[in-house]
Design an enzyme around this catalytic site. Structure first.
Site, PDB file in Angstrom:
ATOM      1  N   LYS A  81      -1.592  -1.352  -3.944  1.00 27.51           N
ATOM      2  CA  LYS A  81      -2.663  -0.364  -3.876  1.00 27.51           C
ATOM      3  C   LYS A  81      -1.998   0.994  -4.027  1.00 27.51           C
ATOM      4  O   LYS A  81      -1.211   1.415  -3.173  1.00 27.51           O
ATOM      5  CB  LYS A  81      -3.437  -0.445  -2.561  1.00 27.51           C
ATOM      6  CG  LYS A  81      -4.584   0.576  -2.496  1.00 27.51           C
ATOM      7  CD  LYS A  81      -5.343   0.512  -1.178  1.00 27.51           C
ATOM      8  CE  LYS A  81      -6.430   1.593  -1.146  1.00 27.51           C
ATOM      9  NZ  LYS A  81      -7.133   1.628   0.158  1.00 27.51           N
ATOM     10  N   TYR A 109       0.860  -1.187   0.000  1.00 27.45           N
ATOM     11  CA  TYR A 109       0.000   0.000   0.000  1.00 27.45           C
ATOM     12  C   TYR A 109       0.891   1.229   0.000  1.00 27.45           C
ATOM     13  O   TYR A 109       1.558   1.536   0.993  1.00 27.45           O
ATOM     14  CB  TYR A 109      -0.903  -0.038   1.230  1.00 27.45           C
ATOM     15  CG  TYR A 109      -1.993   1.018   1.270  1.00 27.45           C
ATOM     16  CD1 TYR A 109      -2.233   1.897   0.218  1.00 27.45           C
ATOM     17  CD2 TYR A 109      -2.815   1.127   2.391  1.00 27.45           C
ATOM     18  CE1 TYR A 109      -3.231   2.842   0.268  1.00 27.45           C
ATOM     19  CE2 TYR A 109      -3.827   2.067   2.464  1.00 27.45           C
ATOM     20  CZ  TYR A 109      -4.029   2.922   1.414  1.00 27.45           C
ATOM     21  OH  TYR A 109      -5.038   3.861   1.477  1.00 27.45           O
TER      22      TYR A 109
END
Length: 328
Positions: A167, A139
């Protein structure tokens, strides 16, 4: 089409439902997860991300949530557990617990506040990936953590057999495009305004807070693009932007706005935990007005007293439903 979809394609960063007194609502979580998969256009769910209020849920609550949601959706969707923290040892422990609870993958955010150098960031992710046997999604959100995962670091991490995706909230399409072109990493937009642009340069899909209430509208964008209908994809992308702006960029955290709309629609969500505070009536009415503008491209509201979707519980400004476990 992207070569792999290890975490799904149209993924919702699901809120964590709480009861009126602030306790974890596992029944509500199961009902919401089922609705998101059955009617919400989602083939993946991320649990215990920031949208899921991970800073204020306990380790035991995180594990219980994974177990309950996996039980509710079975093999109909990929379940990814947010396990990130600023502590490598704690993160690895959370990742192992999520795998034991049944998660199909884990989401690991860059260590925040301490702002470690790039090689330390890479070692953090490798340590977590070594601790589990499920795919790992990195992320990258430097606006929250203070440090990004540089493209060169991504290239090195892509060599790990369990680092499978990203992400992406770095707002760097050039850097993302370079990594996509050079690796097999599955890239997921973490910012709704970049869902279509990232897909156009080889991204896999998205992980979206807005999908809690408007998953079908977001999925329709990728569906049109993948059919080769670029003009239609652009039109559908532009249609959902006003709601994304109201939910994500108008002053309140996405968790707050998502739960406000879920409560108004009679879907499980419940209150937020401090330090977050619930949206005002006026702000909820403004959200509903924009939401209604999407028409049939949203998750149907719940018919009051039945738990079924339908026109009997149409959202209207000033009328907040209490059906289906809604918190308002």
């Amino acid at each position: 089409m992207p070569p792999t979809k290890p975490f799904g394609r149209t993924v919702c960063a699901m809120v964590t439902p709480f009861t009126a007194d602030g306790a974890l609502d596992l029944d509500g979580a199961q009902r919401l997860a089922d609705r998101l998969v059955t009617e919400g256009g989602c083939d993946g769910l991320v649990l215990s991300g920031t949208t899921g209020e991970s800073p204020t849920t306990t380790d035991a609550e995180k594990s219980a949530l994974v177990t309950a949601v996996v039980e509710a959706v079975g093999d109909r969707a990929r379940i990814t557990a947010g396990v990130g923290s600023a502590d490598t040892r704690h993160t690895a422990g959370l990742a192992r617990a999520a795998e034991r609870a049944g998660a199909h993958g884990v989401l690991v955010v860059t260590p925040y506040y301490s702002r470690p150098p790039q090689e330390d960031i890479a070692e953090h992710f490798r340590t977590v990936a070594d601790a589990v046997g499920v795919p790992v999604m990195l992320y990258d959100i430097p606006g929250r953590t203070g440090t990004r995962i540089e493209p060169d670091t991504m290239l090195r991490l892509a060599e790990h057999p369990r680092v499978a995706g990203v992400k992406d909230c770095a707002y760097d399409l050039l850097g993302s495009s370079k990594v996509i072109a050079a690796t097999g990493l599955a890239y997921y937009s973490g910012c709704e305004e970049l869902n279509l642009p990232l897909r156009a340069v080889g991204g896999t899909g998205y992980v979206s807070t807005v999908a809690n209430v408007a998953g079908p509208a977001l999925a329709a964008v990728l569906d049109a693009f993948d059919r080769g209908e670029n003009a239609e994809a652009t039109r559908l992308h532009q249609r959902v932007l006003p709601l994304a702006e109201q939910m994500m960029a108008a002053g309140l955290p996405g968790t707050v706005t998502a739960k406000a709309l879920l409560g108004a629609l009679g879907l499980p969500g419940g209150p937020v935990r401090a330090p977050l505070r619930e949206a005002s009536k006026e702000r909820t009415e403004a959200l509903l007005k924009v939401y209604e503008g999407l028409g049939q491209a949203v998750i149907p509201p719940v018919r009051e007293g039945t738990g079924q979707s339908g026109a009997g519980c149409e959202p209207r400004p000033g009328r907040l439903s209490r059906c289906c476990g809604g918190s308002r």
